[in-house]
Scaffold this active site. Structure first.
Site, mmCIF file in Angstrom:
data_model
loop_
_atom_site.group_PDB
_atom_site.id
_atom_site.type_symbol
_atom_site.label_atom_id
_atom_site.label_comp_id
_atom_site.label_asym_id
_atom_site.label_seq_id
_atom_site.Cartn_x
_atom_site.Cartn_y
_atom_site.Cartn_z
ATOM 1 C CE LYS A 94 -3.743 2.472 1.001
ATOM 2 N NZ LYS A 94 -4.890 3.013 -0.563
ATOM 3 C CB CYS A 144 -3.620 8.941 -5.650
ATOM 4 S SG CYS A 144 -5.242 8.952 -5.499
#
Length: 299
Positions: free
Chosen positions: A41, A125
């Site tokens: 992550k 992102c």
């Protein structure tokens, strides 16, 4: 066995960042299910709770998500990374993010002794304010961040790019100038869905990133263009759910492939894809090198 940026992978499948990468146990599980490497992550300089729910929606043809980079920050994640590195028996790549080059370096330095085999810089992102694609659209910022991390570490540095730009090649070239060892393409495509009965957006953050089969043609084109322009390896990601998808991505120029949304249907997808690629190559008496970038040689 393949080698990419000095890392030895038993096959070209890699767990993509943000998918089952929040704990050492989940990373080790994916490794045991056949992945050639795993990516954590994305970890940042401060703890983040992420966006409010709903943060992920299955659209049938893909997923919309707006997680908002939830993470415990690097001090609390170091032990998980160290355990994963000791038990996974495959390369473990730490995905990291920050709001500027200083924060990227801060996180990289904080995780430097935890055993990561490479860093993957998340400058892509699409739904975290001040992070990810907010930075990844700026070639100068990408070059500076890449150079800053590359200068402070001896392990490979991968840079994950956003497709939400006019010219992804110019961003890839900036990362290469900054010292990137490989490019990862792509992250999710910015998107939105609205409930027609209520008029409300389906995601708590209103918009998010589209992943899954719907984005595969976008990812293939980005990988194709980057392979044509760069001198460093490209790792393809976006919509890969079967071995045929992986072979297609490799023919576009990917040296390895990352798998994300397809894990929804089972973590055995890594072994299934790796076995399918092996059979495809064996049936045609080909090697990995024979198919990487093959589409460029067919012109």
């Amino acid at each position: 066995m393949i080698e990419i940026t000095g890392l030895k992978l038993r096959n070209p499948t890699i767990l993509a960042a943000g998918i089952m990468g929040t704990t050492a146990a989940s990373l080790v599980r994916v490794a045991k299910e056949g992945a050639g490497a795993v990516v954590t992550k994305s970890i940042g300089p401060q703890p983040k709770e992420g966006h409010k729910n709903p943060s992920m929606v299955n659209l049938g043809y893909g997923f919309l998500n707006a997680m908002g980079l939830p993470n415990p920050s690097y001090p609390d994640f170091s032990a998980e990374l160290e355990t994963a590195g000791a038990k996974a028996d495959v390369p473990v790549i730490a995905s990291i993010f920050g709001g500027n080059s200083d924060e990227f370096v801060q996180v990289a330095e904080g995780l430097a002794d935890a055993g990561a085999d490479a860093f993957e810089l998340n400058v892509s992102c699409p739904h975290a304010q001040g992070y990810g694609a907010s930075i990844g659209c700026d070639a100068c910022a990408v070059e500076e961040i890449t150079a800053s991390v590359s200068d402070m570490t001896d392990i490979p540095v991968w840079v994950k790019l956003t497709p939400n730009v006019t010219d992804i090649v110019s961003i890839g070239e900036a990362a290469q100038r900054g010292g990137a060892d490989a490019i990862v393409a792509i992250n999710t495509v910015r998107g939105m869905a609205i409930d027609i009965h209520s008029g409300y957006p389906l995601l708590g953050n209103r918009f998010g990133g589209l992943s899954g089969s719907a984005v595969k043609p976008v990812a293939v084109k980005c990988v194709y263009d980057l392979y044509e322009a760069l001198d460093i390896p490209v790792i393809g990601v976006g919509g890969i759910s079967c071995w045929e998808d992986a072979v297609e991505m490799m023919m576009a120029g990917a040296s390895a492939v990352q798998i994300g949304s397809a894990v929804y249907d089972g973590v055995d997808v890594f072994r299934s894809i790796a076995d399918g690629i092996d059979s495809f190559l064996a049936d045609r008496d080909l090697s990995f090198d024979d198919i990487i970038g093959l589409a460029h040689r067919r012109i």
